[in-house]
Design a protein around this motif. Structure first.
Motif, PDB file in Angstrom:
ATOM      1  N   ILE A 126       0.839  -1.211   0.000  1.00  0.00           N
ATOM      2  CA  ILE A 126       0.000   0.000   0.000  1.00  0.00           C
ATOM      3  C   ILE A 126       0.867   1.252   0.000  1.00  0.00           C
ATOM      4  O   ILE A 126       0.660   2.182  -0.801  1.00  0.00           O
ATOM      5  CB  ILE A 126      -0.943  -0.018   1.216  1.00  0.00           C
ATOM      6  N   THR A 127       1.857   1.305   0.904  1.00  0.00           N
ATOM      7  CA  THR A 127       2.706   2.501   0.968  1.00  0.00           C
ATOM      8  C   THR A 127       3.538   2.649  -0.311  1.00  0.00           C
ATOM      9  O   THR A 127       3.840   3.769  -0.726  1.00  0.00           O
ATOM     10  CB  THR A 127       3.634   2.415   2.194  1.00  0.00           C
ATOM     11  N   GLY A 128       3.894   1.529  -0.916  1.00  0.00           N
ATOM     12  CA  GLY A 128       4.643   1.611  -2.174  1.00  0.00           C
ATOM     13  C   GLY A 128       3.834   2.267  -3.280  1.00  0.00           C
ATOM     14  O   GLY A 128       4.336   3.134  -4.017  1.00  0.00           O
ATOM     15  N   TYR A 129       2.574   1.853  -3.408  1.00  0.00           N
ATOM     16  CA  TYR A 129       1.719   2.467  -4.414  1.00  0.00           C
ATOM     17  C   TYR A 129       1.442   3.927  -4.091  1.00  0.00           C
ATOM     18  O   TYR A 129       1.346   4.780  -5.003  1.00  0.00           O
ATOM     19  CB  TYR A 129       0.401   1.704  -4.525  1.00  0.00           C
ATOM     20  N   LEU A 130       1.315   4.252  -2.790  1.00  0.00           N
ATOM     21  CA  LEU A 130       1.092   5.653  -2.428  1.00  0.00           C
ATOM     22  C   LEU A 130       2.297   6.512  -2.809  1.00  0.00           C
ATOM     23  O   LEU A 130       2.143   7.636  -3.310  1.00  0.00           O
ATOM     24  CB  LEU A 130       0.833   5.760  -0.918  1.00  0.00           C
ATOM     25  N   GLU A 131       3.501   6.002  -2.575  1.00  0.00           N
ATOM     26  CA  GLU A 131       4.693   6.747  -2.974  1.00  0.00           C
ATOM     27  C   GLU A 131       4.748   6.942  -4.485  1.00  0.00           C
ATOM     28  O   GLU A 131       5.125   8.023  -4.982  1.00  0.00           O
ATOM     29  CB  GLU A 131       5.940   5.997  -2.501  1.00  0.00           C
ATOM     30  N   THR A 132       4.339   5.900  -5.220  1.00  0.00           N
ATOM     31  CA  THR A 132       4.338   6.020  -6.689  1.00  0.00           C
ATOM     32  C   THR A 132       3.350   7.080  -7.154  1.00  0.00           C
ATOM     33  O   THR A 132       3.649   7.896  -8.044  1.00  0.00           O
ATOM     34  CB  THR A 132       3.978   4.663  -7.318  1.00  0.00           C
ATOM     35  N   LEU A 133       2.157   7.070  -6.540  1.00  0.00           N
ATOM     36  CA  LEU A 133       1.149   8.059  -6.915  1.00  0.00           C
ATOM     37  C   LEU A 133       1.618   9.477  -6.592  1.00  0.00           C
ATOM     38  O   LEU A 133       1.420  10.409  -7.380  1.00  0.00           O
ATOM     39  CB  LEU A 133      -0.164   7.759  -6.195  1.00  0.00           C
ATOM     40  N   LEU A 134       2.257   9.640  -5.399  1.00  0.00           N
ATOM     41  CA  LEU A 134       2.709  10.978  -5.024  1.00  0.00           C
ATOM     42  C   LEU A 134       3.887  11.438  -5.871  1.00  0.00           C
ATOM     43  O   LEU A 134       4.065  12.642  -6.099  1.00  0.00           O
ATOM     44  CB  LEU A 134       3.086  10.993  -3.534  1.00  0.00           C
TER      45      LEU A 134
ATOM     46  N   THR B  99      -5.877  17.950  -8.134  1.00  0.00           N
ATOM     47  CA  THR B  99      -5.386  18.619  -6.922  1.00  0.00           C
ATOM     48  C   THR B  99      -6.085  18.111  -5.669  1.00  0.00           C
ATOM     49  O   THR B  99      -5.457  17.977  -4.608  1.00  0.00           O
ATOM     50  CB  THR B  99      -5.588  20.143  -7.048  1.00  0.00           C
ATOM     51  N   ARG B 100      -7.377  17.817  -5.803  1.00  0.00           N
ATOM     52  CA  ARG B 100      -8.125  17.401  -4.607  1.00  0.00           C
ATOM     53  C   ARG B 100      -7.662  16.045  -4.055  1.00  0.00           C
ATOM     54  O   ARG B 100      -7.986  15.689  -2.921  1.00  0.00           O
ATOM     55  CB  ARG B 100      -9.616  17.341  -4.935  1.00  0.00           C
ATOM     56  N   TRP B 101      -6.893  15.271  -4.828  1.00  0.00           N
ATOM     57  CA  TRP B 101      -6.418  13.963  -4.360  1.00  0.00           C
ATOM     58  C   TRP B 101      -5.056  14.038  -3.674  1.00  0.00           C
ATOM     59  O   TRP B 101      -4.665  13.104  -2.987  1.00  0.00           O
ATOM     60  CB  TRP B 101      -6.321  12.987  -5.542  1.00  0.00           C
ATOM     61  N   GLN B 102      -4.336  15.111  -3.859  1.00  0.00           N
ATOM     62  CA  GLN B 102      -2.975  15.171  -3.339  1.00  0.00           C
ATOM     63  C   GLN B 102      -2.932  15.176  -1.800  1.00  0.00           C
ATOM     64  O   GLN B 102      -2.149  14.452  -1.191  1.00  0.00           O
ATOM     65  CB  GLN B 102      -2.260  16.400  -3.904  1.00  0.00           C
ATOM     66  N   ARG B 103      -3.775  15.980  -1.165  1.00  0.00           N
ATOM     67  CA  ARG B 103      -3.773  16.036   0.305  1.00  0.00           C
ATOM     68  C   ARG B 103      -4.215  14.701   0.923  1.00  0.00           C
ATOM     69  O   ARG B 103      -3.552  14.198   1.851  1.00  0.00           O
ATOM     70  CB  ARG B 103      -4.658  17.177   0.795  1.00  0.00           C
ATOM     71  N   PRO B 104      -5.303  14.070   0.467  1.00  0.00           N
ATOM     72  CA  PRO B 104      -5.648  12.749   1.025  1.00  0.00           C
ATOM     73  C   PRO B 104      -4.540  11.724   0.860  1.00  0.00           C
ATOM     74  O   PRO B 104      -4.272  10.929   1.767  1.00  0.00           O
ATOM     75  CB  PRO B 104      -6.899  12.358   0.252  1.00  0.00           C
ATOM     76  N   LEU B 105      -3.865  11.738  -0.295  1.00  0.00           N
ATOM     77  CA  LEU B 105      -2.798  10.767  -0.518  1.00  0.00           C
ATOM     78  C   LEU B 105      -1.620  11.027   0.430  1.00  0.00           C
ATOM     79  O   LEU B 105      -0.994  10.085   0.936  1.00  0.00           O
ATOM     80  CB  LEU B 105      -2.323  10.833  -1.968  1.00  0.00           C
ATOM     81  N   GLN B 106      -1.302  12.300   0.672  1.00  0.00           N
ATOM     82  CA  GLN B 106      -0.224  12.621   1.607  1.00  0.00           C
ATOM     83  C   GLN B 106      -0.572  12.159   3.033  1.00  0.00           C
ATOM     84  O   GLN B 106       0.276  11.626   3.756  1.00  0.00           O
ATOM     85  CB  GLN B 106       0.060  14.119   1.584  1.00  0.00           C
ATOM     86  N   GLN B 107      -1.839  12.365   3.435  1.00  0.00           N
ATOM     87  CA  GLN B 107      -2.262  11.898   4.766  1.00  0.00           C
ATOM     88  C   GLN B 107      -2.220  10.376   4.861  1.00  0.00           C
ATOM     89  O   GLN B 107      -1.802   9.807   5.877  1.00  0.00           O
ATOM     90  CB  GLN B 107      -3.670  12.413   5.074  1.00  0.00           C
ATOM     91  N   MET B 108      -2.618   9.713   3.790  1.00  0.00           N
ATOM     92  CA  MET B 108      -2.552   8.252   3.769  1.00  0.00           C
ATOM     93  C   MET B 108      -1.109   7.768   3.875  1.00  0.00           C
ATOM     94  O   MET B 108      -0.805   6.799   4.583  1.00  0.00           O
ATOM     95  CB  MET B 108      -3.197   7.715   2.496  1.00  0.00           C
ATOM     96  N   GLN B 109      -0.196   8.435   3.199  1.00  0.00           N
ATOM     97  CA  GLN B 109       1.206   8.054   3.275  1.00  0.00           C
ATOM     98  C   GLN B 109       1.756   8.262   4.687  1.00  0.00           C
ATOM     99  O   GLN B 109       2.489   7.428   5.224  1.00  0.00           O
ATOM    100  CB  GLN B 109       2.029   8.842   2.269  1.00  0.00           C
ATOM    101  N   THR B 110       1.391   9.388   5.310  1.00  0.00           N
ATOM    102  CA  THR B 110       1.859   9.663   6.670  1.00  0.00           C
ATOM    103  C   THR B 110       1.374   8.598   7.643  1.00  0.00           C
ATOM    104  O   THR B 110       2.155   8.082   8.469  1.00  0.00           O
ATOM    105  CB  THR B 110       1.371  11.052   7.117  1.00  0.00           C
ATOM    106  N   GLN B 111       0.089   8.245   7.555  1.00  0.00           N
ATOM    107  CA  GLN B 111      -0.450   7.227   8.449  1.00  0.00           C
ATOM    108  C   GLN B 111       0.133   5.850   8.144  1.00  0.00           C
ATOM    109  O   GLN B 111       0.321   5.027   9.043  1.00  0.00           O
ATOM    110  CB  GLN B 111      -1.974   7.198   8.357  1.00  0.00           C
ATOM    111  N   GLY B 112       0.426   5.586   6.870  1.00  0.00           N
ATOM    112  CA  GLY B 112       1.062   4.316   6.510  1.00  0.00           C
ATOM    113  C   GLY B 112       2.449   4.200   7.119  1.00  0.00           C
ATOM    114  O   GLY B 112       2.838   3.142   7.621  1.00  0.00           O
TER     115      GLY B 112
END
Length: 442
Positions: free
Chosen positions: A224-232, A240-253
């Motif tokens: 999961i964190t690997g795919y989040l890093e790839t997306l970011l 733009t509206r997806w960038q903040r949720p993805l950053q929060q998901m990465q932080t929690q991951g």
């Protein structure tokens, strides 16, 4: 009756002397009559002493005293009264001892009485089952000769019995025992032993469950964190509206990965009593590295971090484990010390052993929380972990690392004035100069 003996003796002596003088008056031989009178009185006294000796030597239970008149009658009666009183007291004491022995014999926990040198004096039947003690051949034997587990020998020799000790039974390795020693009397020891096998099994099941779940979660979490890093990394192609949720998901991951790593480390530490490797560790060099990491963690907060370490003082143990424990203490001080605060790390030794202290000028801790700080996930304030990013396992890891290195953690703190965390290691854990020498340094 005793208070009348003085008067009786005076009357007897007056009567004897008066009789002798009267006979001397009639016969004209005062000296001879006085000598004869004293000889007769002495013979009578010796006869009564012989009767007393024979009675005391051959006395049977409840046998009445010899008949006597005058002073000797009072003597016989007084001794007999004292004997009866002593028999009643002894009967009461024996009844109490019998009740205590019956009650301890009914206990499922072992009770062992040791003298000041640790030699066996008495034990109940449960001690025979749990510790394998045998009556009467083990009486007088040192307890460390019969309970030979190394941790018990250290526990008994150290003399600090504030906390109980858990070891396998010397009779059956599958039975887990909890031992607690209490001093009493003239430095004698009372050893209490309880069968903790059931609780140990439940605790082991909990540890195994946490370790297995943590291990199984690592793989999907890594994906999961690997795919989040790839997306970011390709964030420019995302709305733009997806960038903040993805950053929060990465932080929690990342936070979940840190938690899983701590859980796995804790499970590893709990698996054995001592480190798999034990080498002389240059603590001063280790602390300088941790100090550099702490400065990086502090960043722009303008905190003052100082280090005072004895470069000649080395510790026997596992460097990765000690690094984990000491860094947890130093990083906690950085996290909970406000901007511009001070953190002082000290490594020294004295007659009691080696010591590491981490002192800060942070927010402090209330006294009621200190005994529970080393529990897993214990929170002084639930908001602290979210603000600092902690997992709640840091001090639990510190505690287990210190236990594996025969050390202990002491915590002192005053709210709003700071805290001091001190690690104490015994003398036997300090590496000698010969052990600390390495060819590279030579």
């Amino acid at each position: 009756m005793n208070q009348n003996w003085h008067g009786i003796l005076i009357r007897h002596m007056v009567l004897l002397l008066g009789t002798c003088l009267l006979l001397g008056l009639f016969t004209g031989h005062y000296g001879l009559c006085l000598a004869i009178g004293l000889a007769l009185y002495l013979a009578y006294t010796l006869k009564q002493l012989l009767r007393l000796h024979l009675w005391l030597r051959d006395q049977k239970p409840d046998q009445a005293p010899p008949e006597g008149v005058g002073l000797w009658g009072d003597v016989f009666d007084s001794i007999y009264t004292l004997q009866r009183r002593d028999q009643r007291v002894r009967a009461r004491l024996q009844a109490v001892i019998d009740r205590i022995q019956e009650s301890t014999a009914a206990l499922r926990d072992a009770v062992v009485m040791l003298d000041s040198d640790g030699n066996l004096e008495w034990w109940n039947p449960a001690a025979q089952l749990l510790l394998g003690l045998k009556t009467p051949q083990d009486s007088g034997q040192p307890v460390t000769n019969l309970v030979r587990h190394p941790r018990f020998k250290e526990y008994f020799a150290h003399g600090n019995y504030a906390d109980p000790l858990e070891i396998p039974s010397p009779v059956n390795d599958k039975v887990r025992l909890q031992l607690l020693i209490t001093r009493y009397g003239n430095n004698e020891h009372l050893l209490l032993v309880r069968d903790m096998t059931r609780l140990h099994q439940l605790e082991q099941m909990r540890k195994d469950f946490i370790a297995n779940v943590s291990h199984e979660l690592r793989t999907p979490l890594t994906v999961i964190t690997g795919y989040l890093e790839t997306l970011l990394d390709n964030g420019d192609d995302l709305p733009t509206r997806w960038q903040r949720p993805l950053q929060q998901m990465q932080t929690q991951g990342e936070r979940m990965q840190t938690l899983l790593n701590d859980l796995l480390l804790l499970a590893k530490l709990e698996a054995t009593d001592y480190p798999s490797e034990s080498h002389p560790v240059a603590i001063d060099h280790l602390l300088r590295t941790i100090k550099g990491d702490a400065r990086a963690l502090s960043g722009t907060r303008n905190q003052t971090i100082t280090l005072e370490a004895d470069p000649t003082l080395h510790l026997k143990g596992s460097e990765p484990e000690l690094r984990s424990a000491f860094s947890n203490l130093v990083f906690n001080a950085v996290k909970y010390t406000p901007d511009g605060g001070q953190i002082h790390v000290r490594w020294w030794h004295d007659a009691q052993g080696a010591h590491l202290s981490v002192q800060d000028s942070g927010i402090g801790i209330e006294a009621k929380h200190i005994p529970r700080l080393t529990e897993r996930f214990y929170r002084v304030d639930s908001s602290r972990s979210s603000n600092t990013g902690g997992t709640g396992l840091g001090l639990a890891i510190v505690k287990h690392v210190l236990l594996r290195h025969r050390g202990r953690l002491e915590i002192s703190s005053v709210p709003n004035r700071g805290s001091t965390f001190t690690c104490h290691f015994p003398q036997q854990q300090i590496a000698t100069q010969l052990e600390a020498y390495s060819p590279e340094e030579g």
